[in-house]
Structure formats: C-alpha cells, structure tokens
Design a protein around this motif. Structure first.
Motif, PDB file in Angstrom:
ATOM      1  N   LEU A  17      -3.840 -11.188  -5.356  1.00  0.00           N
ATOM      2  CA  LEU A  17      -4.990 -11.248  -4.442  1.00  0.00           C
ATOM      3  C   LEU A  17      -5.199 -12.650  -3.878  1.00  0.00           C
ATOM      4  O   LEU A  17      -5.450 -12.815  -2.681  1.00  0.00           O
ATOM      5  CB  LEU A  17      -6.260 -10.776  -5.166  1.00  0.00           C
ATOM      6  CG  LEU A  17      -6.245  -9.306  -5.596  1.00  0.00           C
ATOM      7  CD1 LEU A  17      -7.490  -8.981  -6.402  1.00  0.00           C
ATOM      8  CD2 LEU A  17      -6.126  -8.371  -4.397  1.00  0.00           C
ATOM      9  N   ARG A  59       4.116   0.446  -3.792  1.00  0.00           N
ATOM     10  CA  ARG A  59       2.900   0.619  -4.588  1.00  0.00           C
ATOM     11  C   ARG A  59       3.119   0.388  -6.082  1.00  0.00           C
ATOM     12  O   ARG A  59       2.356  -0.336  -6.731  1.00  0.00           O
ATOM     13  CB  ARG A  59       2.370   2.038  -4.347  1.00  0.00           C
ATOM     14  CG  ARG A  59       1.059   2.374  -4.983  1.00  0.00           C
ATOM     15  CD  ARG A  59       0.611   3.759  -4.533  1.00  0.00           C
ATOM     16  NE  ARG A  59       0.142   3.762  -3.143  1.00  0.00           N
ATOM     17  CZ  ARG A  59      -1.150   3.712  -2.798  1.00  0.00           C
ATOM     18  NH1 ARG A  59      -2.063   3.659  -3.736  1.00  0.00           N
ATOM     19  NH2 ARG A  59      -1.498   3.731  -1.547  1.00  0.00           N
ATOM     20  N   ARG A  67       0.817  -1.218   0.000  1.00  0.00           N
ATOM     21  CA  ARG A  67       0.000   0.000   0.000  1.00  0.00           C
ATOM     22  C   ARG A  67       0.850   1.268   0.000  1.00  0.00           C
ATOM     23  O   ARG A  67       0.350   2.351  -0.260  1.00  0.00           O
ATOM     24  CB  ARG A  67      -0.904   0.002   1.231  1.00  0.00           C
ATOM     25  CG  ARG A  67      -1.894  -1.163   1.318  1.00  0.00           C
ATOM     26  CD  ARG A  67      -3.150  -0.898   0.534  1.00  0.00           C
ATOM     27  NE  ARG A  67      -3.765   0.377   0.898  1.00  0.00           N
ATOM     28  CZ  ARG A  67      -4.605   0.541   1.922  1.00  0.00           C
ATOM     29  NH1 ARG A  67      -4.955  -0.502   2.651  1.00  0.00           N
ATOM     30  NH2 ARG A  67      -5.105   1.725   2.194  1.00  0.00           N
ATOM     31  N   PRO A 104      -2.866  -3.946  -7.886  1.00  0.00           N
ATOM     32  CA  PRO A 104      -3.912  -4.400  -6.959  1.00  0.00           C
ATOM     33  C   PRO A 104      -5.031  -5.200  -7.629  1.00  0.00           C
ATOM     34  O   PRO A 104      -5.855  -5.792  -6.940  1.00  0.00           O
ATOM     35  CB  PRO A 104      -4.448  -3.098  -6.353  1.00  0.00           C
ATOM     36  CG  PRO A 104      -4.067  -2.031  -7.311  1.00  0.00           C
ATOM     37  CD  PRO A 104      -2.803  -2.484  -7.994  1.00  0.00           C
TER      38      PRO A 104
END
Lengths: 385, 82
Positions: free
Chosen positions: A274, A263, A259, A268
């Motif tokens: 994920l 980054r 985050r 994302p």
C-alpha cells in the motif's frame, strides 16, 4: 478535423494502431508506421492548427490529453506526436506572410508530419548556437546540415531546421528554416540502437538543399526569440505529457493486474504494497498537477521570458523526468521479477522503464538545472507563479 | 554616451565570441556570447566593481542587451546611491 475536443475517435484509432505495433516497434527499433498512418488519415496531426486554417483548433490542454493518451500505450508514439505538435505550433505562431498562407492550410489538413532538426554534433542539445553554415544567393538559402539525432527523420514530410544565418557574425545568430522533404536531399547516415524510446527511430541524417529565403520562420538569425515563448515551453510540456502518460499507463496495468490475474500473489492489506502504491500514485499526481498548472501559466503569462515562468517550465521538465522514472522504478520493485523485469510480461513495465530512462537525458536535466540555478539568483523575491 | 574603458575590460571575459575584437556600445551582448549563465556571473562582477545592487526588476534581457544598455543601468543606479 473539426474543432477540439472532437479528437476522441481519432485518438482511439491511433491508440489501437499504436497498441498493435508497439511490441514489434520496440524489438526492432522501428518507427510505428501504422500509428503515424493513422495520425495522418484521422487528421490528428493537425490538432493544434487553428480551425480557420482547417485544423483541429486545439491548444496545450489538447496536446497534453492526446499525448498522454498515446503514451499510455507507447511512449515513443506519444513523443513523436508531441514533438510534431511542437513544430506545428512554432509554424502557426511564427510563420508570416506568403509562407504562412501556404503552410498553415497544408498543416491544417493533418496529414503532414513535421520533424525537428535542432541538435548538432558540435552543440549537442544547445538550441541557441549553431555551426552549420548556410549560404544565401538572392532568393535561396543553401542548407547543408549534419544532424546526429532526428526523431522520425526517415518518415517526416517536412523539417524545421536550425542553422546559422547567412550573414551571421556569431554562432548564436541562428535561424529556423522550414523545408519540405521534396526540397531536400535526405541522407540517413547511421542506425538507431538505443536502450529505450526505440520506436522513435531517431537516426543521424544529413540534409542538403536550396530553400527559398521566405521559408525562414520569424526574424532571420533570431531563433532565440521563438525559443522562450514557444519552442521551449512546447517541448517541456509535450515531453512531460509523454513521460507522465507512459508512467500512468504502466500504473494502470499494474493495478489491474493486482486486482485481476495477479490477485493471488498480492495481499491487499500489506503495508509495504500500500505505501509503495501510494508513493507511485503520489509522484504521478504531483507531476500531473505541475503539468496542468504550467499550461495555465504559459497560456496566460504576460512575460514568458521572465525568470519565474522560465524556472517553472524548466522545473516541469526536470521534475517530470525524475518523478516518472522514479515511479516506474518503484513499480518494477513492487511487482517483482516476472512482471517487472521480463520483456514477455503483458504489463511491459520493463519497456516503460527503458523508455523513461531517457527522460532526464532528453535535453539533459543537468544542463537545465544550471540554467535554473542562474535564474534563481535573479529572483531575490522568489516570485512564485 | 561614453563607456568607461574599465567597464569594457570587465565585460570582455564574459563574451566568449568576442575574442580580440573591440566591443561596440551597441553590439548585442548575446550575439557576443553572453548566455543566461554568464549573465549572472557578469551581474556579480558588476555589483562588486561598481558597488551597486541591481533590483530584480532590472534583471531583464533589455538591461543586458548591449554594453550601453548595461552601462546606462549601472550609471542610473550609481546616481541613486549617495
């Protein structure tokens, strides 16, 4: 210390000391002295002593919360604290008479660090047998104990030592003896140069001394009666909390990196990212649920020696070891070479990976699975608790 | 209670510290070396030899405490079995 859960300021102080010294302690395989000093000066070492003896009045929940908090920063520090608490609870529950009257207020002050001497060269991690002979005169036990691994042994103020009872007729008649450092001649017989858990400085030692007979905890020769209700559950709960804390700390640093500074390197919307994150988080949630559930069962079960509870406690240990190591392994894969494999990364996943590699070996999963297999055969109904 | 000599012979291999010593009815089987893993092997041997099925609730430390406690359990199960 006042009653739990007023330990937060103490925990913050110890975490700060642990964080400041953790890299050096790992590189040099040195004990985290500053963190131990902070545990002593804040009285955190007395967290699990009942308030009536001047301690923090904490229970298993507080043990787990504090151990996880410490291990998020440094797994060795978490383990050191958890293993100390295992000794403290053993003393609180099983010391009786004049020994309890002397010992518990001392432990309640929270500045006495207890180490455990329960492994022998000949028995390995087998808790319930010993070949260390003890001689007994009328009022003293003569101890001469060769111990291959004593976590924090150089810095402990006192020890709980397993040794064969003086009148033992079998190697299983083991006593647990409390001995202060000033009652012993303590000789460090070698170094500590492991892959991980380096700051536990678990050196080989020889302990010799004359100990008053009233310093035996519980019934002489009957250490096994302390193991099922206290020693084993405290070990497995404390270790699991340290492993889970270490893995949770690593995941937290990893997510903050994704985050924050990292980054640009992560997409994302990447399904690979994920699903890997989900698997890692799921492992930690599952271990956490098992850990909290086990605490509840251990706190309330009528029969801790029965197969269902024993299997649960052993499964907590084996699962926490496997899942927390699998989690850090996946985190290393996820984040890649620079932040996953290099010791210079501020995420220090590499150190946590080395630390967590010890989990399955620290009281070997292989041995515990054999025990659980035998216990499973004793429970045809499969009484889940 | 008199113990079946065959029963004592059956016990002996599971007691790693007993050596050639006699097994008394009241000596602790755990002290003679019966750990939890050997206890399950002994259970299988007992069930096979005496044709009994030991219910889960009898698989406790007190059942396996001594030769006489284990024999008493076996004897009571054999009485129940027609």
């Amino acid at each position: 210390m006042t009653a739990a859960p007023g330990y937060e300021p103490a925990l913050r102080e110890v975490v700060a000391a642990a964080a400041a010294g953790s890299r050096h302690a790992d590189e040099a395989a040195e004990f985290p002295i500053a963190a131990l000093d902070a545990m002593r000066s804040t009285g955190l070492l007395g967290l699990l002593v009942p308030a009536e003896h001047g301690g923090g009045g904490g229970g298993l929940t507080e043990l787990v919360d504090v151990t996880m908090g410490l291990a998020r920063v440094d797994m060795s520090v978490g383990l050191i604290f958890a293993m100390h608490c295992q000794q403290v609870v053993t003393a609180v529950r099983h010391a009786t008479g004049p020994l309890a009257d002397r010992l518990l207020p001392e432990l309640g002050k929270g500045d006495v660090y207890l180490a455990s001497v329960t492994t022998e060269r000949t028995t390995g991690g087998h808790l319930l047998s010993s070949t260390s002979q003890v001689r007994r005169d009328a009022a003293t036990l003569t101890i001469d104990r060769d111990a291959p691994i004593v976590t924090g042994g150089r810095h402990a103020d006192a020890f709980l030592i397993t040794a064969l009872a003086p009148d033992a007729t079998a190697p299983t008649q083991v006593s647990l003896v409390y001995a202060r450092r000033d009652q012993l001649t303590v000789e460090v017989r070698g170094g500590w140069q492991p892959l991980g858990m380096r700051a536990t400085q678990s050196v080989p030692m020889r302990l010799t001394g004359e100990i008053p007979v009233d310093q035996v905890l519980g019934v002489p020769g009957r250490f096994r009666e302390i193991v099922a209700p206290t020693f084993a559950p405290l070990a497995h709960i404390g270790w699991s909390a340290a492993w889970l804390g270490a893995a949770a700390g690593a995941l937290s640093r990893l997510v903050q990196h994704i985050r924050g500074d990292g980054r640009g390197q992560f997409d994302p919307s990447s399904e690979l990212l994920l699903s890997r994150l989900a698997r890692v988080r799921g492992r930690l949630d599952a271990v956490h649920a098992l850990l909290r559930h086990t605490i509840g069962v251990v706190d309330t079960a009528a029969d801790l020696a029965g197969p269902p509870v024993q299997m649960l406690v052993n499964t907590l240990k084996t699962q926490a070891a496997e899942q927390c190591f699998a989690a850090i392994d996946e985190m290393v894969e996820l984040v890649g070479l620079r932040h996953g494999y290099l010791a210079s990364s501020p995420l220090y996943l590499e150190r946590v990976f080395r630390d967590l590699r010890s989990a399955s070996l620290n009281y070997a999963n292989d041995r515990l699975l054999l025990v659980n297999g035998a216990l499973a055969l004793r429970d045809r109904e499969v009484r889940l608790v | 209670m008199t113990l079946d000599t065959g029963f004592l012979d059956l016990l002996r291999p599971f007691l790693k510290y007993v050596g050639d010593k006699p097994i008394s009815a009241d000596s602790s089987l755990h002290d003679l070396g019966l750990d939890s893993m050997r206890a399950i092997e002994l259970l299988f041997a007992v069930e096979e030899e005496y044709g009994v099925a030991m219910p889960d609730e009898l698989l406790t430390d007190s059942t396996f405490a001594t030769a006489s406690s284990l024999w008493a359990t076996i004897a009571s199960l054999r009485e129940r079995t027609p």
